[in-house]
Design a protein around this motif. Structure first.
Motif, short mmCIF file in Angstrom:
data_model
loop_
_atom_site.label_atom_id
_atom_site.label_comp_id
_atom_site.label_asym_id
_atom_site.label_seq_id
_atom_site.Cartn_x
_atom_site.Cartn_y
_atom_site.Cartn_z
N GLU A 43 0.83 -1.05 -0.25
CA GLU A 43 0.00 -0.13 0.08
C GLU A 43 0.88 1.38 -0.14
O GLU A 43 1.33 1.62 1.06
CB GLU A 43 -0.94 0.06 1.15
N SER A 44 1.02 1.96 -1.27
CA SER A 44 1.82 3.01 -1.19
C SER A 44 1.41 3.76 -2.48
O SER A 44 0.58 3.31 -3.19
CB SER A 44 3.36 2.37 -1.55
N PRO A 45 1.95 4.65 -3.00
CA PRO A 45 1.68 5.55 -3.87
C PRO A 45 1.66 4.70 -5.34
O PRO A 45 1.02 5.21 -6.46
CB PRO A 45 2.76 6.82 -4.03
N TRP A 46 2.41 3.59 -5.35
CA TRP A 46 2.65 3.11 -6.40
C TRP A 46 1.83 1.51 -6.33
O TRP A 46 1.67 0.67 -7.49
CB TRP A 46 4.17 2.44 -6.76
N VAL A 47 1.20 1.17 -5.35
CA VAL A 47 0.38 -0.03 -5.18
C VAL A 47 -0.84 0.49 -4.43
O VAL A 47 -0.72 0.79 -3.31
CB VAL A 47 1.29 -0.97 -4.19
N LYS A 48 -1.92 -0.09 -5.12
CA LYS A 48 -3.17 0.27 -4.46
C LYS A 48 -4.10 -0.89 -4.21
O LYS A 48 -4.15 -1.76 -5.30
CB LYS A 48 -4.08 1.46 -4.96
#
Length: 242
Positions: A43-48
């Motif tokens: 869960e990060s800006p690149w993974v949702k």
């Protein structure tokens, strides 16, 4: 006094959590802890993570039409075309288990995998392609309980059919309404399950943080995945990292 100490401790913890949220801006990858590297991949800006939406009316229509095959047979079990329950009480839209959408070719994702000693399958593609993966999506043609497994030729036909449909029904859309479709779609089995890979040509995207937001959307039969990414938040080591 005890309550006051608790409130102060809670405030400090919250402040620390805010700092930790953007740790990749202040720490080199070699300095990341394992939980921090894991956060990049989960869960990060690149993974949702997002929950697919399924309209039961569309699901029933797709199933009765024989969704998922050239021959029209599709998944003929008592479940939906993607191996999920097709109906909701009173036609209520269904919510399914979450799926994970990742920009696999992001340098941040690659560094997190390196930190965790995980294999990165996309390093060689980074220069030419932007690869977006979807993990956890039920696949069309999944064999239901009591169904006979199709032969190899039929399975290949079903897979090619699925890849063709996904290519047509998947987009990356910018806030200025520019829309991009994948050049190809690949299906890959991993230890975590089946992954769908959407390959976009990097030179066609030509994105910039000032483009603000990009929306990934795909339709798999009656299932819809729609997730927004903030491009300014996806800057890593001074560059937009896709």
């Amino acid at each position: 006094m005890e309550v006051m100490r608790y409130l102060i401790a809670a405030t400090v913890l919250c402040a620390g959590a805010v700092v930790a949220a953007d740790f990749w801006k202040s720490k080199q990858p070699a300095e990341w802890t394992e939980p921090e590297a894991t956060k990049i991949l989960e869960e990060s800006p690149w993974v949702k993570s997002t929950t697919p939406f399924m309209d039961p009316k569309v699901a029933r229509s797709s199933r009765s039409a024989g969704m998922g095959s050239r021959g029209g047979s599709g998944n003929m079990s008592g479940v939906g075309p993607m191996g999920t329950n097709a109906g909701g009480a009173g036609g209520t839209p269904l919510r399914l288990p979450p799926v994970r959408v990742s920009f696999e070719t992001s340098a941040a994702v690659s560094d997190a995998k390196l930190r965790l000693k995980l294999q990165d399958l996309y390093q060689e593609q980074r220069a030419e392609n932007v690869v977006v993966s979807v993990l956890g999506m039920p696949m069309a043609g999944d064999v239901g309980r009591g169904q006979k497994m199709p032969d190899a030729e039929r399975r290949k036909e079903m897979q090619e059919d699925l890849q063709e449909r996904l290519t047509q029904m998947t987009t990356l859309k910018l806030s200025n309404d520019r829309v991009f479709q994948p050049a190809e779609v690949r299906l890959q089995k991993t230890v975590n399950g089946q992954v769908v890979l959407f390959v976009f040509r990097r030179e066609e995207l030509n994105l910039h943080p000032d483009d603000k937001q990009i929306v990934f959307k795909t339709l798999m039969g009656p299932l819809e995945v729609d997730v927004k990414f903030n491009l300014k938040e996806m800057v890593y080591q001074g560059k937009l990292s896709l």
